[in-house]
Design a protein around this motif. Structure first.
Motif, PDB file in Angstrom:
ATOM      1  N   VAL A 154       0.871  -1.191   0.000  1.00  0.00           N
ATOM      2  CA  VAL A 154       0.000   0.000   0.000  1.00  0.00           C
ATOM      3  C   VAL A 154       0.903   1.235   0.000  1.00  0.00           C
ATOM      4  O   VAL A 154       1.713   1.424   0.917  1.00  0.00           O
ATOM      5  N   VAL A 155       0.746   2.055  -1.023  1.00  0.00           N
ATOM      6  CA  VAL A 155       1.585   3.249  -1.150  1.00  0.00           C
ATOM      7  C   VAL A 155       0.771   4.479  -0.754  1.00  0.00           C
ATOM      8  O   VAL A 155      -0.347   4.681  -1.256  1.00  0.00           O
ATOM      9  N   ALA A 156       1.336   5.286   0.143  1.00  0.00           N
ATOM     10  CA  ALA A 156       0.717   6.576   0.483  1.00  0.00           C
ATOM     11  C   ALA A 156       1.220   7.610  -0.515  1.00  0.00           C
ATOM     12  O   ALA A 156       2.428   7.726  -0.744  1.00  0.00           O
ATOM     13  N   VAL A 157       0.273   8.342  -1.106  1.00  0.00           N
ATOM     14  CA  VAL A 157       0.615   9.346  -2.121  1.00  0.00           C
ATOM     15  C   VAL A 157       0.194  10.707  -1.567  1.00  0.00           C
ATOM     16  O   VAL A 157      -1.000  10.987  -1.444  1.00  0.00           O
ATOM     17  N   ILE A 158       1.163  11.539  -1.251  1.00  0.00           N
ATOM     18  CA  ILE A 158       0.846  12.833  -0.621  1.00  0.00           C
ATOM     19  C   ILE A 158       1.229  13.961  -1.580  1.00  0.00           C
ATOM     20  O   ILE A 158       2.364  14.044  -2.026  1.00  0.00           O
ATOM     21  N   CYS A 159       0.243  14.777  -1.882  1.00  0.00           N
ATOM     22  CA  CYS A 159       0.375  15.689  -3.037  1.00  0.00           C
ATOM     23  C   CYS A 159       0.264  17.163  -2.639  1.00  0.00           C
ATOM     24  O   CYS A 159      -0.433  17.503  -1.686  1.00  0.00           O
ATOM     25  N   PRO A 160       0.875  18.039  -3.446  1.00  0.00           N
ATOM     26  CA  PRO A 160       0.755  19.483  -3.248  1.00  0.00           C
ATOM     27  C   PRO A 160      -0.398  20.056  -4.063  1.00  0.00           C
ATOM     28  O   PRO A 160      -1.126  19.311  -4.732  1.00  0.00           O
ATOM     29  N   TRP A 161      -0.516  21.378  -4.056  1.00  0.00           N
ATOM     30  CA  TRP A 161      -1.687  22.023  -4.654  1.00  0.00           C
ATOM     31  C   TRP A 161      -1.415  22.655  -6.017  1.00  0.00           C
ATOM     32  O   TRP A 161      -2.338  23.175  -6.644  1.00  0.00           O
ATOM     33  N   ASN A 162      -0.183  22.663  -6.456  1.00  0.00           N
ATOM     34  CA  ASN A 162       0.102  23.491  -7.646  1.00  0.00           C
ATOM     35  C   ASN A 162      -0.334  22.844  -8.962  1.00  0.00           C
ATOM     36  O   ASN A 162      -0.839  23.517  -9.858  1.00  0.00           O
ATOM     37  N   LEU A 163      -0.123  21.521  -9.083  1.00  0.00           N
ATOM     38  CA  LEU A 163      -0.563  20.790 -10.276  1.00  0.00           C
ATOM     39  C   LEU A 163      -1.255  19.536  -9.755  1.00  0.00           C
ATOM     40  O   LEU A 163      -0.727  18.422  -9.859  1.00  0.00           O
ATOM     41  N   PRO A 164      -2.428  19.682  -9.161  1.00  0.00           N
ATOM     42  CA  PRO A 164      -2.996  18.587  -8.357  1.00  0.00           C
ATOM     43  C   PRO A 164      -3.201  17.277  -9.120  1.00  0.00           C
ATOM     44  O   PRO A 164      -2.745  16.229  -8.670  1.00  0.00           O
ATOM     45  N   LEU A 165      -3.861  17.335 -10.262  1.00  0.00           N
ATOM     46  CA  LEU A 165      -4.131  16.082 -10.982  1.00  0.00           C
ATOM     47  C   LEU A 165      -2.847  15.525 -11.593  1.00  0.00           C
ATOM     48  O   LEU A 165      -2.569  14.327 -11.511  1.00  0.00           O
ATOM     49  N   LEU A 166      -2.062  16.401 -12.184  1.00  0.00           N
ATOM     50  CA  LEU A 166      -0.828  15.972 -12.850  1.00  0.00           C
ATOM     51  C   LEU A 166       0.108  15.263 -11.861  1.00  0.00           C
ATOM     52  O   LEU A 166       0.608  14.166 -12.121  1.00  0.00           O
ATOM     53  N   LEU A 167       0.314  15.903 -10.698  1.00  0.00           N
ATOM     54  CA  LEU A 167       1.294  15.341  -9.768  1.00  0.00           C
ATOM     55  C   LEU A 167       0.758  14.128  -9.022  1.00  0.00           C
ATOM     56  O   LEU A 167       1.526  13.228  -8.662  1.00  0.00           O
ATOM     57  N   MET A 168      -0.568  14.069  -8.824  1.00  0.00           N
ATOM     58  CA  MET A 168      -1.139  12.882  -8.176  1.00  0.00           C
ATOM     59  C   MET A 168      -1.042  11.669  -9.107  1.00  0.00           C
ATOM     60  O   MET A 168      -0.586  10.591  -8.714  1.00  0.00           O
ATOM     61  N   TRP A 170       0.873  11.214 -11.613  1.00  0.00           N
ATOM     62  CA  TRP A 170       2.291  10.905 -11.869  1.00  0.00           C
ATOM     63  C   TRP A 170       2.800   9.859 -10.869  1.00  0.00           C
ATOM     64  O   TRP A 170       3.735   9.118 -11.140  1.00  0.00           O
ATOM     65  N   LYS A 171       2.146   9.758  -9.720  1.00  0.00           N
ATOM     66  CA  LYS A 171       2.496   8.757  -8.707  1.00  0.00           C
ATOM     67  C   LYS A 171       1.530   7.567  -8.747  1.00  0.00           C
ATOM     68  O   LYS A 171       1.944   6.422  -8.641  1.00  0.00           O
ATOM     69  N   VAL A 172       0.233   7.880  -8.892  1.00  0.00           N
ATOM     70  CA  VAL A 172      -0.768   6.803  -8.857  1.00  0.00           C
ATOM     71  C   VAL A 172      -0.604   5.900 -10.093  1.00  0.00           C
ATOM     72  O   VAL A 172      -0.725   4.672 -10.001  1.00  0.00           O
ATOM     73  N   GLY A 173      -0.315   6.504 -11.251  1.00  0.00           N
ATOM     74  CA  GLY A 173      -0.146   5.727 -12.495  1.00  0.00           C
ATOM     75  C   GLY A 173       0.884   4.614 -12.331  1.00  0.00           C
ATOM     76  O   GLY A 173       0.559   3.424 -12.465  1.00  0.00           O
ATOM     77  N   PRO A 174       2.131   4.954 -12.015  1.00  0.00           N
ATOM     78  CA  PRO A 174       3.133   3.891 -11.872  1.00  0.00           C
ATOM     79  C   PRO A 174       2.868   2.969 -10.677  1.00  0.00           C
ATOM     80  O   PRO A 174       3.146   1.774 -10.738  1.00  0.00           O
ATOM     81  N   ALA A 175       2.316   3.535  -9.584  1.00  0.00           N
ATOM     82  CA  ALA A 175       2.051   2.685  -8.410  1.00  0.00           C
ATOM     83  C   ALA A 175       1.075   1.569  -8.792  1.00  0.00           C
ATOM     84  O   ALA A 175       1.298   0.384  -8.485  1.00  0.00           O
ATOM     85  N   LEU A 176       0.001   1.924  -9.495  1.00  0.00           N
ATOM     86  CA  LEU A 176      -0.987   0.906  -9.883  1.00  0.00           C
ATOM     87  C   LEU A 176      -0.424   0.005 -10.992  1.00  0.00           C
ATOM     88  O   LEU A 176      -0.665  -1.211 -10.994  1.00  0.00           O
ATOM     89  N   ALA A 177       0.315   0.585 -11.911  1.00  0.00           N
ATOM     90  CA  ALA A 177       0.896  -0.237 -12.983  1.00  0.00           C
ATOM     91  C   ALA A 177       1.726  -1.365 -12.386  1.00  0.00           C
ATOM     92  O   ALA A 177       1.758  -2.479 -12.915  1.00  0.00           O
ATOM     93  N   VAL A 184      -4.422   8.090  -1.386  1.00  0.00           N
ATOM     94  CA  VAL A 184      -3.977   9.425  -1.788  1.00  0.00           C
ATOM     95  C   VAL A 184      -4.450  10.442  -0.756  1.00  0.00           C
ATOM     96  O   VAL A 184      -5.592  10.405  -0.315  1.00  0.00           O
ATOM     97  N   LYS A 185      -3.544  11.364  -0.423  1.00  0.00           N
ATOM     98  CA  LYS A 185      -3.944  12.506   0.407  1.00  0.00           C
ATOM     99  C   LYS A 185      -3.612  13.744  -0.420  1.00  0.00           C
ATOM    100  O   LYS A 185      -2.482  14.217  -0.459  1.00  0.00           O
ATOM    101  N   ILE A 235       6.047   5.583   0.971  1.00  0.00           N
ATOM    102  CA  ILE A 235       5.421   6.914   0.886  1.00  0.00           C
ATOM    103  C   ILE A 235       6.051   7.676  -0.265  1.00  0.00           C
ATOM    104  O   ILE A 235       7.279   7.821  -0.325  1.00  0.00           O
ATOM    105  N   THR A 236       5.210   8.154  -1.160  1.00  0.00           N
ATOM    106  CA  THR A 236       5.714   9.034  -2.209  1.00  0.00           C
ATOM    107  C   THR A 236       5.110  10.408  -1.967  1.00  0.00           C
ATOM    108  O   THR A 236       3.901  10.547  -1.776  1.00  0.00           O
ATOM    109  N   PHE A 237       5.972  11.407  -1.949  1.00  0.00           N
ATOM    110  CA  PHE A 237       5.555  12.735  -1.492  1.00  0.00           C
ATOM    111  C   PHE A 237       6.094  13.810  -2.417  1.00  0.00           C
ATOM    112  O   PHE A 237       7.252  13.766  -2.826  1.00  0.00           O
TER     113      PHE A 237
END
Ligand code: NAD
Ligand code: 6OD
Length: 493
Positions: A154-168, A170-177, A184-185, A235-237
């Motif tokens: 189980v990977v925790a994906v913690i994201c910032p606000w500047n490019l929300p969908l892009l940066l989320m 970018w982590k969720v894609g490879p994690a699920l692949a 995701v937080k 954790i990917t942050f």
């Protein structure tokens, strides 16, 4: 997910394939930065919701998801990408409401990348080779060693606000692949597109529990509860360097792996032999895109003295032509800052620059806006010259639409100035001299160096920061290094 009431929408967690509120009913306001008005209220996760999400993700690892072949898993990821494209306008609206960014920008960058992040990593995982060795043994029969990759968990994906969908994604894609499941937080400033992605996951047929979203803040809230949860394997942050320090401390308990993309104080080097039109256009983008809220953006420009005056004048002209306005308006190319707090922080640096004796080239304050946008978090694009390198404005990451410009006299001086920072995320070099370009690029102490371009991305390439700008690399097969456990099998023949 975003259940529109009369005016204010509600944003819920997405846990085990279902939208849910918080047990204690705690909620927080979400602002439209262009108007400064609350447009939604989001449920804030306590330990209970975080635990439910992590437990769901853990169960999903051994459920139908864990049994899928790579072909079936990647087919689902393609369907997720297609689902984002099918709901392109919904994602666009959600992202622009949360961030205030111009629709034109999100249409071109954020939303297409949201879809691409699933397709690219689906392709990469299908084509990754398997390492193997024939090993000699005393009996002459030998042994076959081969490596296999399994998901981390189980990977925790913690994201910032500047490019929300892009940066989320970018982590969720490879994690699920790679076969992991995720919790995701998203940033508390920008929860909408993460929540919307739950609908797409369900429509695509991704099994319940594979993708989960919990909303809330960082320290003392959902972010901290998630990083401290013993059910989290890695954790990917993406975020500030100081937050990275806190998360690393949490990850130390239980020896969990981390991947960090952190802050930057990126330099641009403009040589007299550059193609000036190209350099001006590129620097305008690298300084002011997304209202300067891009970790890869340029906050320090060093310009070779013979072209310094011309460069400053032309960059000033370009900055003054930027048009703030309603995100949806076709002519708008400059949005607000994400929050009042972030704008106050940047205005603090505008004040500091004045106190420290900077020459203000343009900007420095808050622009006049039409009545309905007057309470938005608007700020002027700002350029300075004349500060010493010791100034806070030059040393600290500001993360706003501003840049200091300094002349230099030699290549060696330019390299030394660019590298004189604790950060090491990105650099840009503007020159038509190919030998110089390669020579200088090799000396940049950064994870990525662009020559005669900026933010030109190929998702197969290594991405990350040197020095205090990050730990690890993602992108292409480098993402697989983080999102899989590489295990060796040794078979005696
Ligand atoms: P931030 O560090 O304040 O927050 C990022 C995320 O971390 C948010 O979701 C927040 O709630 C969460 N968080 C905060 N404290 C936490 C804690 N103690 N435990 C767990 N989670 C916690 O960053 P931000 O203000 O959202 O984003 C701006 C920063 O992000 C800038 O420094 C920028 O350079 C950096 N950034 C870096 C990259 C990169 O690729 N290197 C990309 C985008 C942004
Ligand atoms: O393009 C990317 O993959 C990436 N991680 C961009 C980061 C931008 C920072 O604001």
């Amino acid at each position: 997910m975003i259940a529109s009431g009369n005016e204010i929408a509600t944003i819920r967690h997405f846990i085990n394939g279902k939208y849910a509120g918080s047990a204690d009913g705690r909620m927080f306001d979400v602002f439209d930065p262009s108007t400064g008005k609350v447009y939604a209220r989001a449920h804030e996760a306590g330990r209970e919701e975080v635990d439910a999400a992590v437990q769901a993700a853990r169960r999903a690892l051994t459920g139908p998801w864990g049994k899928l072949s790579i072909e079936d898993r990647t087919r689902l990821l393609y369907q997720v990408a297609d689902g984002i494209n099918a709901r392109f306008e919904d994602f666009l609206q959600a992202e622009c409401l949360d961030t205030g960014k111009p629709w034109s920008l999100a249409r071109q960058v954020d939303i297409p990348r949201g879809a691409a992040n699933f397709k690219v990593f689906a392709d990469i995982i299908k084509n990754v080779p398997c390492e193997s060795f024939m090993t000699s043994t005393p009996d002459g029969r030998g042994a076959l060693n081969y490596a296999i990759r399994s998901p981390k968990g189980v990977v925790a994906v913690i994201c910032p606000w500047n490019l929300p969908l892009l940066l989320m994604t970018w982590k969720v894609g490879p994690a699920l692949a790679c076969g992991n499941t995720v919790v995701v937080k998203p940033s508390e400033e920008t929860p909408a597109t993460a929540a919307l992605l739950g609908e797409v996951m369900n429509a695509a047929g991704v099994p319940a529990g594979v993708f989960n979203v919990v909303h809330g803040g960082g320290h003392g809230s959902a972010g901290q509860f998630l990083t401290e949860h013993p059910g989290i394997s890695a954790i990917t942050f993406t975020g500030e360097t100081s937050t990275g320090t806190q998360i690393m401390q949490a990850a130390a308990v239980g020896i969990r792996d981390v991947s960090f993309e952190l802050g930057g104080k990126n330099a641009g080097l403009v040589f007299a032999d550059c193609e000036m039109d190209k350099a001006i256009e590129g620097c305008l983008r690298s300084v002011f895109s997304n209202c300067g809220q891009v970790c890869l953006g340029t906050e320090r420009l060093y310009v070779e003295r013979p072209v310094f005056r011309e460069f400053v004048e032309r960059l000033k002209d370009g900055a003054r032509k930027l048009k703030p306005g309603r995100p949806e308006a076709a002519e708008t190319d400059f949005g607000p800052m994400v929050s009042r707090q972030q704008r106050d922080k940047v205005l603090g640096y505008y004040k500091k620059a004045k106190v420290e004796g900077a020459t203000l080239v343009t900007g420095g304050g808050i622009p006049e806006m039409p009545v309905d946008l007057r309470d938005g978090f608007w700020i002027e694009p700002t350029l300075w010259t004349g500060l010493p390198e010791s100034s806070a404005v030059i040393r600290e990451e500001i993360f706003g639409p501003c840049c200091h410009i300094q002349p230099f006299d030699s290549e060696a001086e330019a390299v030394a100035l660019a590298n004189d920072t604790r950060y090491g995320l990105a650099a840009t070099i503007w020159t038509e001299n190919a030998s110089r370009a390669h020579r200088v690029a090799a000396q940049m102490e950064t994870g990525i160096t662009w020559v005669n371009c900026w933010f030109l991305r190929d998702l197969r390439t290594p991405f990350g920061g040197a020095k205090q700008s990050g730990i690890g690399r993602e992108g292409g097969v480098h993402s697989l290094e983080f999102y899989t456990e590489l295990r060796n099998v040794c078979v005696k023949l």
